[in-house]
Design an enzyme around this catalytic site. Sequence first.
Site, PDB file in Angstrom:
ATOM      1  N   SER A  35       0.829  -1.220   0.000  1.00 29.67           N
ATOM      2  CA  SER A  35       0.000   0.000   0.000  1.00 29.67           C
ATOM      3  C   SER A  35       0.852   1.255   0.000  1.00 29.67           C
ATOM      4  O   SER A  35       1.678   1.432   0.899  1.00 29.67           O
ATOM      5  CB  SER A  35      -0.863   0.073   1.271  1.00 29.67           C
ATOM      6  OG  SER A  35      -1.733  -0.997   1.350  1.00 29.67           O
ATOM      7  N   HIS A  66      -3.450   0.154  -4.384  1.00 32.26           N
ATOM      8  CA  HIS A  66      -2.918  -0.994  -5.131  1.00 32.26           C
ATOM      9  C   HIS A  66      -3.376  -0.885  -6.577  1.00 32.26           C
ATOM     10  O   HIS A  66      -4.570  -0.922  -6.860  1.00 32.26           O
ATOM     11  CB  HIS A  66      -3.399  -2.308  -4.509  1.00 32.26           C
ATOM     12  CG  HIS A  66      -2.719  -2.627  -3.231  1.00 32.26           C
ATOM     13  ND1 HIS A  66      -1.633  -3.450  -3.152  1.00 32.26           N
ATOM     14  CD2 HIS A  66      -2.953  -2.194  -1.979  1.00 32.26           C
ATOM     15  CE1 HIS A  66      -1.231  -3.522  -1.900  1.00 32.26           C
ATOM     16  NE2 HIS A  66      -2.020  -2.775  -1.168  1.00 32.26           N
ATOM     17  N   HIS A  88      -4.791  -9.794  -1.546  1.00 38.52           N
ATOM     18  CA  HIS A  88      -4.894 -10.091  -0.111  1.00 38.52           C
ATOM     19  C   HIS A  88      -5.990 -11.120   0.135  1.00 38.52           C
ATOM     20  O   HIS A  88      -7.000 -11.131  -0.569  1.00 38.52           O
ATOM     21  CB  HIS A  88      -5.259  -8.828   0.667  1.00 38.52           C
ATOM     22  CG  HIS A  88      -4.317  -7.681   0.471  1.00 38.52           C
ATOM     23  ND1 HIS A  88      -4.472  -6.761  -0.548  1.00 38.52           N
ATOM     24  CD2 HIS A  88      -3.224  -7.299   1.166  1.00 38.52           C
ATOM     25  CE1 HIS A  88      -3.503  -5.862  -0.467  1.00 38.52           C
ATOM     26  NE2 HIS A  88      -2.732  -6.167   0.561  1.00 38.52           N
ATOM     27  N   TYR A  90      -7.973 -10.968   2.563  1.00 36.89           N
ATOM     28  CA  TYR A  90      -9.188 -10.272   3.032  1.00 36.89           C
ATOM     29  C   TYR A  90     -10.057  -9.775   1.875  1.00 36.89           C
ATOM     30  O   TYR A  90     -11.222  -9.422   2.078  1.00 36.89           O
ATOM     31  CB  TYR A  90      -8.861  -9.129   4.008  1.00 36.89           C
ATOM     32  CG  TYR A  90      -8.036  -7.997   3.447  1.00 36.89           C
ATOM     33  CD1 TYR A  90      -8.560  -7.086   2.541  1.00 36.89           C
ATOM     34  CD2 TYR A  90      -6.716  -7.823   3.857  1.00 36.89           C
ATOM     35  CE1 TYR A  90      -7.806  -6.051   2.039  1.00 36.89           C
ATOM     36  CE2 TYR A  90      -5.946  -6.791   3.365  1.00 36.89           C
ATOM     37  CZ  TYR A  90      -6.504  -5.907   2.452  1.00 36.89           C
ATOM     38  OH  TYR A  90      -5.741  -4.893   1.956  1.00 36.89           O
ATOM     39  N   GLU A  91      -9.508  -9.764   0.669  1.00 33.53           N
ATOM     40  CA  GLU A  91     -10.336  -9.427  -0.501  1.00 33.53           C
ATOM     41  C   GLU A  91     -11.152 -10.632  -0.958  1.00 33.53           C
ATOM     42  O   GLU A  91     -11.921 -10.530  -1.907  1.00 33.53           O
ATOM     43  CB  GLU A  91      -9.448  -8.952  -1.653  1.00 33.53           C
ATOM     44  CG  GLU A  91      -8.754  -7.630  -1.384  1.00 33.53           C
ATOM     45  CD  GLU A  91      -7.767  -7.293  -2.493  1.00 33.53           C
ATOM     46  OE1 GLU A  91      -8.158  -6.635  -3.463  1.00 33.53           O
ATOM     47  OE2 GLU A  91      -6.592  -7.708  -2.373  1.00 33.53           O
ATOM     48  N   ALA A 118       2.967  -2.168   4.409  1.00 32.00           N
ATOM     49  CA  ALA A 118       2.685  -1.215   5.480  1.00 32.00           C
ATOM     50  C   ALA A 118       2.302  -2.057   6.691  1.00 32.00           C
ATOM     51  O   ALA A 118       1.617  -3.070   6.556  1.00 32.00           O
ATOM     52  CB  ALA A 118       1.530  -0.314   5.076  1.00 32.00           C
ATOM     53  N   MET A 215      -1.259  -7.444   7.099  1.00 30.59           N
ATOM     54  CA  MET A 215      -2.255  -8.345   6.512  1.00 30.59           C
ATOM     55  C   MET A 215      -1.793  -8.926   5.171  1.00 30.59           C
ATOM     56  O   MET A 215      -2.610  -9.275   4.332  1.00 30.59           O
ATOM     57  CB  MET A 215      -3.571  -7.591   6.298  1.00 30.59           C
ATOM     58  CG  MET A 215      -4.100  -6.893   7.531  1.00 30.59           C
ATOM     59  SD  MET A 215      -5.534  -5.870   7.122  1.00 30.59           S
ATOM     60  CE  MET A 215      -5.688  -4.897   8.626  1.00 30.59           C
ATOM     61  N   SER A 216      -0.498  -8.990   4.981  1.00 30.95           N
ATOM     62  CA  SER A 216      -0.010  -9.493   3.684  1.00 30.95           C
ATOM     63  C   SER A 216       1.283 -10.263   3.886  1.00 30.95           C
ATOM     64  O   SER A 216       1.591 -10.696   4.996  1.00 30.95           O
ATOM     65  CB  SER A 216       0.216  -8.317   2.731  1.00 30.95           C
ATOM     66  OG  SER A 216       1.269  -7.501   3.207  1.00 30.95           O
ATOM     67  N   ASN A 239       1.739   3.213  11.537  1.00 33.39           N
ATOM     68  CA  ASN A 239       0.925   3.618  12.700  1.00 33.39           C
ATOM     69  C   ASN A 239       1.348   2.771  13.884  1.00 33.39           C
ATOM     70  O   ASN A 239       1.917   1.693  13.715  1.00 33.39           O
ATOM     71  CB  ASN A 239      -0.568   3.365  12.403  1.00 33.39           C
ATOM     72  CG  ASN A 239      -0.831   1.928  12.007  1.00 33.39           C
ATOM     73  OD1 ASN A 239      -0.608   1.543  10.846  1.00 33.39           O
ATOM     74  ND2 ASN A 239      -1.275   1.120  12.946  1.00 33.39           N
ATOM     75  N   HIS A 251      -7.204   3.393   7.073  1.00 34.04           N
ATOM     76  CA  HIS A 251      -6.412   3.101   5.871  1.00 34.04           C
ATOM     77  C   HIS A 251      -5.847   4.400   5.281  1.00 34.04           C
ATOM     78  O   HIS A 251      -4.742   4.403   4.721  1.00 34.04           O
ATOM     79  CB  HIS A 251      -7.284   2.354   4.851  1.00 34.04           C
ATOM     80  CG  HIS A 251      -6.526   1.860   3.654  1.00 34.04           C
ATOM     81  ND1 HIS A 251      -5.433   1.019   3.758  1.00 34.04           N
ATOM     82  CD2 HIS A 251      -6.688   2.083   2.323  1.00 34.04           C
ATOM     83  CE1 HIS A 251      -4.959   0.758   2.543  1.00 34.04           C
ATOM     84  NE2 HIS A 251      -5.695   1.396   1.652  1.00 34.04           N
TER      85      HIS A 251
HETATM   86  N1  HPA Z   1      -2.538  -3.680  11.642  1.00 40.20           N
HETATM   87  C1  HPA Z   1      -2.575  -4.525  10.586  1.00 40.20           C
HETATM   88  N2  HPA Z   1      -2.187  -4.183   9.377  1.00 40.20           N
HETATM   89  C2  HPA Z   1      -1.709  -2.937   9.200  1.00 40.20           C
HETATM   90  C3  HPA Z   1      -1.633  -2.015  10.249  1.00 40.20           C
HETATM   91  C4  HPA Z   1      -2.070  -2.420  11.547  1.00 40.20           C
HETATM   92  O1  HPA Z   1      -2.036  -1.656  12.532  1.00 40.20           O
HETATM   93  N3  HPA Z   1      -1.119  -0.866   9.735  1.00 40.20           N
HETATM   94  C5  HPA Z   1      -0.879  -1.109   8.404  1.00 40.20           C
HETATM   95  N4  HPA Z   1      -1.234  -2.362   8.090  1.00 40.20           N
END
Ligand code: HPA
Length: 277
Positions: A35, A66, A88, A90-91, A118, A215-216, A239, A251
Amino acid sequence: MSSESGRAELIATAAATVASRLGPRRPGVAIVLGSGFGVVAEKVTDALRIPYGDIPGFFVPTVEGHKGELVAGTLAGREVLLQSGRFHMYEGHTADEAAFPVRVFATLGVRTLIVTNAAGGIRPTFAPGTVMLIRDHINLTGRTPLTGPVLPGEERFPDLSVAYDVKLRRIAYEVAARQEQHVEEGIYAGLPGPSYETPAEIRYLERIGADAVGMSTVMEVIAARSRRLKVLGISTITNLAAGLVVGKLSHAEVMEVAAHVGDRVARLIEGVVAETE
Ligand code: HPA
């Protein structure tokens, strides 16, 4: 991608499709852009863009940030192939689908995989903007792209004791030092998402040794190692993970920080690619 011969065939068909577009190009390095890392693609010269829609087995990404194209070109004097947009789970993609591009890259002769993502920072000293080289991962998705009959060129029980290549990481440190960039090193926990974690989950992840969460990445790396590709993983901490700071995770924030750090990461990648064999 259900039947076994269908799985192998689809990889071969996709690789043949990409190969015919590449012509004489022979990329040795593939780079998966997470991302907000589209800026890496801007550094590539002689770019040839192949939209995912043209490649059997590839999907059109549904997540903002993406793109949905492979970009072949030259970076730091080396031929590279960028995956701009990943799949992903989750998609709604299976583990197999998430890892599909990596298997295609391996079939095309790629030997080095650089994955970027990320991630949320768990280690207390990881402020947003921290760049973390992945030393190892914890796959908490409950899935793997290796389920089912073994694909040609893969092993039943691949060794993951050194999933992330030590030499590539050392090169990344040297490049970072030359560029006067600070990089950290740590453990990436891969979760299915798409909800961000609860504070209790983050406390748990910290206890089991995770420094960052995302998540990847884990599916791609497992598939890459089962085909003996060398892997460098780079997380940008966008973050602080849930519960470590007051406020909501979004996001938009993830994309903004990733874009901010994107140029640094792009320079780091460029430096590493220059030193790949
Ligand atoms: N958690 C999961 N996936 C992420 C995060 C997070 O805090 N930040 C960016 N991708």
